[in-house]
Design an enzyme around this catalytic site. Sequence first.
Site, PDB file in Angstrom:
ATOM      1  N   GLY A  39      43.130  34.287  35.698  1.00 31.88           N
ATOM      2  CA  GLY A  39      43.717  34.845  36.920  1.00 31.88           C
ATOM      3  C   GLY A  39      42.799  35.850  37.590  1.00 31.88           C
ATOM      4  N   THR A  59      51.120  42.556  33.523  1.00 31.31           N
ATOM      5  CA  THR A  59      49.722  42.980  33.365  1.00 31.31           C
ATOM      6  C   THR A  59      49.649  44.506  33.472  1.00 31.31           C
ATOM      7  OG1 THR A  59      48.806  40.932  34.194  1.00 31.31           O
ATOM      8  CG2 THR A  59      47.560  42.918  34.730  1.00 31.31           C
ATOM      9  N   GLY A  87      48.115  35.710  40.313  1.00 30.84           N
ATOM     10  CA  GLY A  87      46.669  35.864  40.372  1.00 30.84           C
ATOM     11  C   GLY A  87      45.941  34.973  41.357  1.00 30.84           C
TER      12      GLY A  87
HETATM   13  N1  ASP Z   1      47.759  38.854  37.749  1.00 29.56           N
HETATM   14  C1  ASP Z   1      47.938  38.285  36.434  1.00 29.56           C
HETATM   15  C2  ASP Z   1      47.393  36.878  36.426  1.00 29.56           C
HETATM   16  O1  ASP Z   1      47.583  36.153  37.394  1.00 29.56           O
HETATM   17  C3  ASP Z   1      49.374  38.245  36.004  1.00 29.56           C
HETATM   18  C4  ASP Z   1      50.075  39.569  36.029  1.00 29.56           C
HETATM   19  O2  ASP Z   1      49.853  40.383  36.909  1.00 29.56           O
HETATM   20  O3  ASP Z   1      50.923  39.790  35.119  1.00 29.56           O
HETATM   21  O4  ASP Z   1      46.811  36.478  35.437  1.00 29.56           O
END
Ligand code: ASP
Length: 335
Positions: free
Chosen positions: A222, A192, A246
């Site tokens: 998320g 992300t 997330g």
């Molecule tokens: N935090 C993001 C999610 O859970 C994933 C990520 O950080 O790549 O959707």
Amino acid sequence: MTGAALIILSTGFFMNQSNAETLAIAVHGGAGTIERGQMTEEREAAIREALADAVRQGRKVLEAGGSSMDAVTRAVIRLEEAPEFNAGRGSVLTNEGTVEMDASIMDGSNLQAGAVAAIKGVRNPVKAARLVLEESPHVMLVGEGAGTFSRDHDLEFMDEEWFITDFRRQQLESIQAEDQAATQLSENWFSTVGAVALDADGNLAAATSTGGMSNKRWGRVGDSPIVGAGTYADNRSCAVSATGHGEFFIRHVVAYDICARMRHAGQSLDEASDELINQVLVEAGGTGGVIAVDGQGNIAQPFNTAGMYRAAMGADGKLTVEIYRDESDEDENSD
Ligand code: ASP
């Protein structure tokens, strides 16, 4: 202008004392089991260049007197356009092989926020999030409605194929072949993107954008578009953008809790962010990290995974671009 800056501006509630010398910006491109030798030199170079360029572009906005909102928008767009990251082009794929993206943005001067979840086809989801903030009376729009709203406001749309890289196709195939649950993969790899910034008026902002979790289904959303979980900004404390598993960031309201600890418990940016990532989340079994900046231009980038793609430029104007844990140690040792 010397010392203390303006305290009253008609556009915002919460004024920080700041000036052009305390400009700060930080970006991340995800955290996870990122070990040396795991990726090709070309991929690592492309990642480092994209992170550095995102900081440079954001910094340029700040140096020209632009707002922290504009700086984080610019930096996140740069990373959404880079196919190496899980946001915009290069997003991970759902269980059905489609792309559903989440994004959010928050203005620390007035607590205005905008977010989109499970949006399809919008080239730059962070622009859609910002439009929600600026052009709607709402904070979050989801799915088809978010798409219609973005179309009505002339945002650029791309065919689904444009978002999908070979890397993500192979990643989905291998997860599905091993029949892993989405959550198992997420513990290894997040990419992300996000940005936080402090501008010359002392205003803080944060933005986060993602394709979410590989192999996700049932409309899973998320932390990235959840204000308080994956993104938060408040001039009275700090601006935070998160990456990681997330569900844990939502349960522990990580981004807001970092700000709240500073505001209500008098913790420093380092203490608050480190405690959330390396104590609260570790005890809960949640993996990931955050980037954060406060009203004095201090930057924190704690993570509890092997690595986190990150870059920053603080008041001294020195650019740092790091991936592995020991790079931060090198920085500390070199002081
Ligand atoms: N935090 C993001 C999610 O859970 C994933 C990520 O950080 O790549 O959707």
